[in-house]
Design a protein around this motif. Structure first.
Motif, PDB file in Angstrom:
ATOM      1  N   MET A   1       0.821  -1.250  -0.019  1.00  0.00           N
ATOM      2  CA  MET A   1      -0.026   0.110  -0.033  1.00  0.00           C
ATOM      3  C   MET A   1       0.787   1.033   0.060  1.00  0.00           C
ATOM      4  N   GLU A   2       0.930   2.084  -0.928  1.00  0.00           N
ATOM      5  CA  GLU A   2       1.617   3.274  -1.300  1.00  0.00           C
ATOM      6  C   GLU A   2       0.879   4.446  -0.513  1.00  0.00           C
ATOM      7  N   ALA A   3       1.682   4.931   0.451  1.00  0.00           N
ATOM      8  CA  ALA A   3       1.265   5.853   1.441  1.00  0.00           C
ATOM      9  C   ALA A   3       2.146   7.230   0.982  1.00  0.00           C
ATOM     10  N   TYR A   4       1.528   8.310   1.367  1.00  0.00           N
ATOM     11  CA  TYR A   4       2.306   9.408   1.034  1.00  0.00           C
ATOM     12  C   TYR A   4       3.122  10.020   2.225  1.00  0.00           C
ATOM     13  N   THR A   5       4.192  10.520   2.129  1.00  0.00           N
ATOM     14  CA  THR A   5       4.925  11.220   2.961  1.00  0.00           C
ATOM     15  C   THR A   5       4.480  12.507   3.746  1.00  0.00           C
ATOM     16  N   PHE A   6       5.026  12.820   4.693  1.00  0.00           N
ATOM     17  CA  PHE A   6       4.666  14.222   5.432  1.00  0.00           C
ATOM     18  C   PHE A   6       5.316  15.325   4.369  1.00  0.00           C
ATOM     19  N   SER A 142      -8.557   1.266   4.255  1.00  0.00           N
ATOM     20  CA  SER A 142      -8.924   2.774   4.853  1.00  0.00           C
ATOM     21  C   SER A 142      -7.931   3.606   4.169  1.00  0.00           C
ATOM     22  N   PRO A 143      -8.378   4.992   4.110  1.00  0.00           N
ATOM     23  CA  PRO A 143      -7.485   6.043   3.351  1.00  0.00           C
ATOM     24  C   PRO A 143      -6.142   6.177   4.458  1.00  0.00           C
ATOM     25  N   LEU A 144      -6.424   5.531   5.563  1.00  0.00           N
ATOM     26  CA  LEU A 144      -5.030   5.775   6.816  1.00  0.00           C
ATOM     27  C   LEU A 144      -4.306   4.390   6.467  1.00  0.00           C
ATOM     28  N   CYS A 145      -4.553   3.597   5.500  1.00  0.00           N
ATOM     29  CA  CYS A 145      -3.833   2.290   5.327  1.00  0.00           C
ATOM     30  C   CYS A 145      -2.093   2.780   5.064  1.00  0.00           C
ATOM     31  N   GLY A 146      -1.266   2.053   5.470  1.00  0.00           N
ATOM     32  CA  GLY A 146      -0.061   2.379   5.216  1.00  0.00           C
ATOM     33  C   GLY A 146       0.841   2.933   6.224  1.00  0.00           C
ATOM     34  N   GLY A 147       1.765   3.434   6.165  1.00  0.00           N
ATOM     35  CA  GLY A 147       2.782   3.761   7.480  1.00  0.00           C
ATOM     36  C   GLY A 147       2.159   4.933   8.141  1.00  0.00           C
ATOM     37  N   ASN A 148       1.610   5.134   9.211  1.00  0.00           N
ATOM     38  CA  ASN A 148       0.833   6.101  10.090  1.00  0.00           C
ATOM     39  C   ASN A 148       1.794   7.611   9.819  1.00  0.00           C
ATOM     40  N   VAL A 149       1.143   8.717   9.394  1.00  0.00           N
ATOM     41  CA  VAL A 149       1.819   9.993   9.425  1.00  0.00           C
ATOM     42  C   VAL A 149       1.415  10.659  10.533  1.00  0.00           C
ATOM     43  N   PHE A 152      -0.138  13.730  11.629  1.00  0.00           N
ATOM     44  CA  PHE A 152      -1.399  14.415  11.286  1.00  0.00           C
ATOM     45  C   PHE A 152      -2.309  13.598  12.511  1.00  0.00           C
ATOM     46  N   GLY A 153      -1.953  12.525  12.941  1.00  0.00           N
ATOM     47  CA  GLY A 153      -2.794  11.964  14.062  1.00  0.00           C
ATOM     48  C   GLY A 153      -2.413  10.356  14.440  1.00  0.00           C
ATOM     49  N   PRO A 154      -3.168   9.828  15.222  1.00  0.00           N
ATOM     50  CA  PRO A 154      -2.822   8.484  15.684  1.00  0.00           C
ATOM     51  C   PRO A 154      -2.933   7.296  14.948  1.00  0.00           C
ATOM     52  N   ARG A 155      -2.366   6.406  15.179  1.00  0.00           N
ATOM     53  CA  ARG A 155      -2.371   5.088  14.422  1.00  0.00           C
ATOM     54  C   ARG A 155      -3.860   4.514  14.301  1.00  0.00           C
ATOM     55  N   PHE A 156      -4.612   4.598  15.374  1.00  0.00           N
ATOM     56  CA  PHE A 156      -5.897   4.207  15.720  1.00  0.00           C
ATOM     57  C   PHE A 156      -6.755   5.122  15.917  1.00  0.00           C
ATOM     58  N   PRO A 157      -7.249   6.179  15.255  1.00  0.00           N
ATOM     59  CA  PRO A 157      -8.031   7.250  15.505  1.00  0.00           C
ATOM     60  C   PRO A 157      -9.608   6.728  15.877  1.00  0.00           C
ATOM     61  N   ASP A 158     -10.017   7.530  17.155  1.00  0.00           N
ATOM     62  CA  ASP A 158     -11.514   7.262  17.383  1.00  0.00           C
ATOM     63  C   ASP A 158     -12.422   7.769  16.319  1.00  0.00           C
TER      64      ASP A 158
END
Ligand code: HPA
Length: 275
Positions: A1-6, A142-149, A152-158
């Protein structure tokens, strides 16, 4: 899964800042099918096409212009997305939600998101506006898949209150003051581009959905992850498949959007003043 970097988000934000001078948007407005006209009302507009923003994908959907309009609307500093990105265009969830994080870096604290959808709740009618109270997304990653940035926020957001309760109160009051009937309900994400089958719509209804559509949820998840307030409106352009004995068409969706535009626009502008 390709994620963007900060660094990529930062590069995009820097490119926009270079065009915007001192201007900073408070609110990101994402406009759905048939609802893009509101962007034309922005005062002192600075128009920036998506393909002028590094790393950002362009919009290919019909009736989606594919540009940001920065400026003043209803007395607020806004960034309007005239046309959004969808996964059915071949973009990933991270691509689709990319601009939300970029706008967060520019200082936007609120996402006001609109969409066209099919009404699943049989008490609704085509043309109804629905305040989104919650969503369901069972399709795709999820749009949050991949390394968590982490920036922006936590790995497992509420996700207990993605659609900010205080903003829902604002929306109800605005609708009442304008005498615009406002439905409320749960928006269920389907990937499209094909409309749902009647069996899928029955299943969605059993699960508790009031409307089905092909957008909004990725952007709302990413906005909630990075601490933005979210207000969402659905225009029920049609009854979802199988509710009526007639086929669905994209033309019908856009025509219904255009017909509802004056009401919808008035409601969004009234909310903008208060969010
Ligand atoms: N289903 C999914 N998306 C839609 C619909 C629908 O019935 N109408 C407008 N967008």
């Amino acid at each position: 899964m390709e994620a963007y970097t900060f660094a990529q988000y930062r590069e995009s934000a820097d490119a926009l800042e270079a065009r915007l001078g001192e201007f900073r948007p408070e609110i990101l407005l994402i406009l759905g099918s048939g609802l893009g006209a509101l962007g034309d009302e922005v005062e002192h507009p600075v128009v920036i096409p998506y393909d002028a923003v590094p790393h950002m994908k362009h919009s290919t959907a019909p009736d989606h212009k594919g540009q940001f309009v920065f400026g003043r609307l209803a007395g607020r500093n806004v960034a309007v997305m005239q046309g959004r990105l969808h996964t059915y265009e071949g973009w990933s969830f991270a691509d689709v939600s990319y601009p939300v994080r970029v706008l967060r870096l520019l200082g936007a604290e609120t996402l006001l998101v609109t969409n066209a959808a099919g009404a699943v709740n049989t008490a609704f009618s085509a043309g109804d506006i629905m305040l989104i109270t919650d969503h369901m997304k069972f399709f795709g990653v999820s749009p949050l898949c991949g390394g968590n940035v982490e920036e922006f926020g936590p790995r497992f957001p509420d996700m207990s209150a993605v659609y900010t309760p205080a903003l829902r109160t604002v929306a109800r009051k605005a609708a009442r003051s304008l005498d615009i009937p406002l439905r409320e309900g749960v928006y269920m994400y389907f990937p499209g581009p094909q409309y749902e089958t009647p069996a899928e719509v029955r299943a969605a209804r059993l699960l508790g959905a009031d409307a089905v559509g092909m957008s909004t949820v990725p952007e709302a998840i990413v906005a909630a992850h990075c601490g933005m307030q979210v207000l969402g409106f659905t225009l029920c352009t049609n009854m979802a498949a199988g509710v009526l004995d007639q086929p669905l068409s994209g033309e019908e969706v856009i025509a219904a959007g255009q017909q509802a535009a004056p009401r919808f626009t008035a409601l969004v502008k009234a909310c903008l003043k208060e969010v």
